[in-house]
Design an enzyme around this catalytic site. Structure first.
Site, PDB file in Angstrom:
ATOM      1  N   GLY A 113      26.629  43.434  48.233  1.00  0.00           N
ATOM      2  CA  GLY A 113      27.673  44.350  47.803  1.00  0.00           C
ATOM      3  C   GLY A 113      27.958  45.361  48.897  1.00  0.00           C
ATOM      4  O   GLY A 113      27.071  45.745  49.662  1.00  0.00           O
ATOM      5  N   CYS A 114      29.197  45.829  48.984  1.00  0.00           N
ATOM      6  CA  CYS A 114      29.578  46.723  50.080  1.00  0.00           C
ATOM      7  C   CYS A 114      28.861  48.065  49.995  1.00  0.00           C
ATOM      8  O   CYS A 114      28.381  48.591  51.011  1.00  0.00           O
ATOM      9  CB  CYS A 114      31.089  46.911  50.114  1.00  0.00           C
ATOM     10  SG  CYS A 114      31.826  47.405  48.536  1.00  0.00           S
ATOM     11  N   ASN A 115      28.753  48.637  48.785  1.00  0.00           N
ATOM     12  CA  ASN A 115      28.009  49.887  48.640  1.00  0.00           C
ATOM     13  C   ASN A 115      26.545  49.701  49.011  1.00  0.00           C
ATOM     14  O   ASN A 115      25.911  50.588  49.594  1.00  0.00           O
ATOM     15  CB  ASN A 115      28.089  50.378  47.194  1.00  0.00           C
ATOM     16  CG  ASN A 115      29.484  50.768  46.780  1.00  0.00           C
ATOM     17  OD1 ASN A 115      30.173  51.479  47.493  1.00  0.00           O
ATOM     18  ND2 ASN A 115      29.910  50.296  45.623  1.00  0.00           N
ATOM     19  N   VAL A 116      26.019  48.537  48.664  1.00  0.00           N
ATOM     20  CA  VAL A 116      24.613  48.232  48.940  1.00  0.00           C
ATOM     21  C   VAL A 116      24.366  48.230  50.447  1.00  0.00           C
ATOM     22  O   VAL A 116      23.367  48.776  50.938  1.00  0.00           O
ATOM     23  CB  VAL A 116      24.242  46.866  48.345  1.00  0.00           C
ATOM     24  CG1 VAL A 116      22.797  46.522  48.660  1.00  0.00           C
ATOM     25  CG2 VAL A 116      24.469  46.867  46.846  1.00  0.00           C
TER      26      VAL A 116
END
Length: 360
Positions: free
Chosen positions: A162-165
Site C-alpha cells: 500500500g502507498c501509505n505503508v
C-alpha cells in the site's frame, strides 16, 4: 531472463489511476513490449478516451479482463479493485510473473485480512518493497541487514505494498532495526493526494468538496494499511508494534507526506539516530535521506520512483520524528511494481524508472 529480450507485459485495470501510471512507466522501459490492456466497465473503449495523456497508446482498445485476454504474456500487472485479483491470478499459469497492485496478497495474516477487509484471504505473495529491512531483533547492523529485494529474485507472484505503508515503513524502519526507537508508541499522520482514493465517482471526492479543504478518513485505527505497517516493522525487528495512524486527504492530485514519530530508545543520542538512517539508505537508488535541515516535500517526488526521507530528534518530547515524501502512484504503486518486476526477472533494478521529479 536476458535484458536483450523484450518482455511482453499485459496490464489489467488499464483505465484506472494505478494501471495508467504503470503504462506511463512501461512505455519508457527499455526491455518491455506492452501487450494486452484490459478494463471492466471501460472495456471496448480506446485507451485514449480514458487515459488521454498516454498519446503513444491512445489507439489501443481495452479488452475485458479474463484469463484468455491476459494469456500469452511474460508479465501481468493487476491494477484491480481489492478483492478482484485473487480469482484472476488463480487462473493464470504459474510461470507467468503476476504482480498485484491491489491489496489481496499483501498480508501474511488471514485474520488481519478478514478483520480489515471483511472477506476471505486470497493468500500471501512475496512482498514488493525491495528496500524492506529484515532483522531478527532490534540492534541490527542496518548497513548489512538483509533486504526484501533478495527474496524477489525469480519470484512469479508479487504483492505491491500500500502507498501509505511504503511511506511510513521507509520513514521508520531504520530506527526500528537499529533499536534506536521504541515501536510500541508510534504516531503517524499523513497528508494524501486524492488519486490515492481511485477514480470512482464519490461525493466527497468531487472538486467542489475537495478544493480548499482537508478531510481526515479512516480515523481511530480503522485504516486497512495498519496491519501491513505492523507486519513490515515486525520484519524489521520489532517484537511488537503499536501505531496510531491518521490519513488526511489534502487538495493535491498526487503525493503522500507522512510524518511518523516514535519514542527515542533509552540511552540513545541524536548522532546514533542519524547514523542509523544514513547506514540504512546509503546504497539505495530510490530512497534519499536528505541533508540535515532540509525537509521532504511531495513536489520533490512528483512523477518519480523516489522516496525523500528526513529524521530528527525532538529532545524535549524524547521522540524521533521522521518525514517521508513519495508520489503515491509511482513509488507508492506502479513504480514499486516495475522495480519489483525488474528484480524478479534479473534486470537492472532501476530500468525504466527515474529519480528526478517534476517541478514546479
Amino acid at each position: 531472463m536476458s535484458s536483450s529480450q523484450l518482455i511482453r507485459v499485459a496490464v489489467a485495470g488499464a483505465s484506472g489511476y494505478a494501471g495508467g501510471e504503470a503504462l506511463r512507466l512501461l512505455a519508457a522501459h527499455p526491455f518491455v513490449e506492452i501487450g494486452t490492456l484490459t478494463a471492466h466497465s471501460n472495456a471496448g473503449s480506446s485507451l485514449g478516451e480514458v487515459q488521454p495523456h498516454l498519446r503513444g497508446l491512445a489507439h489501443r482498445i481495452l479488452e475485458p479482463t479474463t484469463p484468455d485476454t491476459l494469456g500469452g504474456h511474460d508479465v501481468v500487472l493487476l491494477g484491480l479493485p481489492h478483492g478482484a485479483s485473487g480469482k484472476v491470478a488463480a487462473e493464470l499459469p504459474d510461470d507467468v510473473l503476476v504482480i498485484d497492485l491491489g491489496a489481496d496478497h499483501r498480508l501474511e495474516s488471514a485474520s488481519d485480512w478478514e478483520q480489515f477487509y471483511g472477506s476471505a484471504h486470497a493468500g500471501t505473495w512475496p512482498y514488493g518493497l525491495p528496500e524492506l529491512i529484515h532483522a531478527e531483533a532490534p540492534g541490527a547492523d542496518v548497513a548489512t541487514a538483509a533486504r526484501q529485494r533478495d527474496r524477489l529474485a525469480g519470484a512469479r507472484r508479487i504483492a505491491v505494498p500500500g502507498c501509505n505503508v511504503t511511506a511510513v515503513t521507509l520513514g521508520l524502519q531504520p530506527g526500528v532495526a537499529a533499536g534506536v526507537v521504541e515501536p510500541t508508541d508510534i504516531v503517524a499522520v499523513l497528508a494524501n493526494g486524492y488519486s490515492g482514493a481511485g477514480k470512482a465517482l464519490k461525493p466527497h471526492l468531487l472538486a467542489s468538496e475537495a478544493l480548499g479543504a482537508a478531510q481526515p478518513y479512516a480515523v481511530g485505527g480503522t485504516h486497512r494499511h495498519i496491519p501491513e505497517i505492523q507486519q513490515n516493522l515486525r520484519a524489521a525487528g520489532a517484537p511488537e508494534v503499536t501505531i496510531s495512524f491518521t490519513p488526511t486527504l489534502v487538495p493535491m492530485a498526487r503525493g503522500i507526506l507522512a510524518t511518523a514519530t516514535a519514542p527515542l530508545a533509552k540511552g540513545v543520542d541524536p548522532e546514533q539516530v542519524r547514523a542509523a538512517w544514513e547506514a540504512a539508505y546509503a546504497d539505495e537508488p530510490f530512497v534519499h535521506l536528505l541533508p540535515e535541515g532540509q525537509w521532504p516535500s511531495t513536489a520533490m517526488t512528483l512523477g518519480a520512483n523516489t522516496a525523500c526521507v528526513q529524521v530528527a530528534v525532538d529532545a524535549a518530547a524524547r521522540r524521533v520524528v521522521t518525514i517521508t515524501a513519495i508520489d503515491n502512484l509511482v513509488k507508492g504503486t506502479a513504480g514499486a511494481a516495475i522495480q519489483s518486476m525488474n528484480l524478479a526477472l534479473g534486470l537492472r533494478e532501476t530500468a525504466g524508472l527515474i529519480t528526478e521529479g517534476v517541478a514546479p
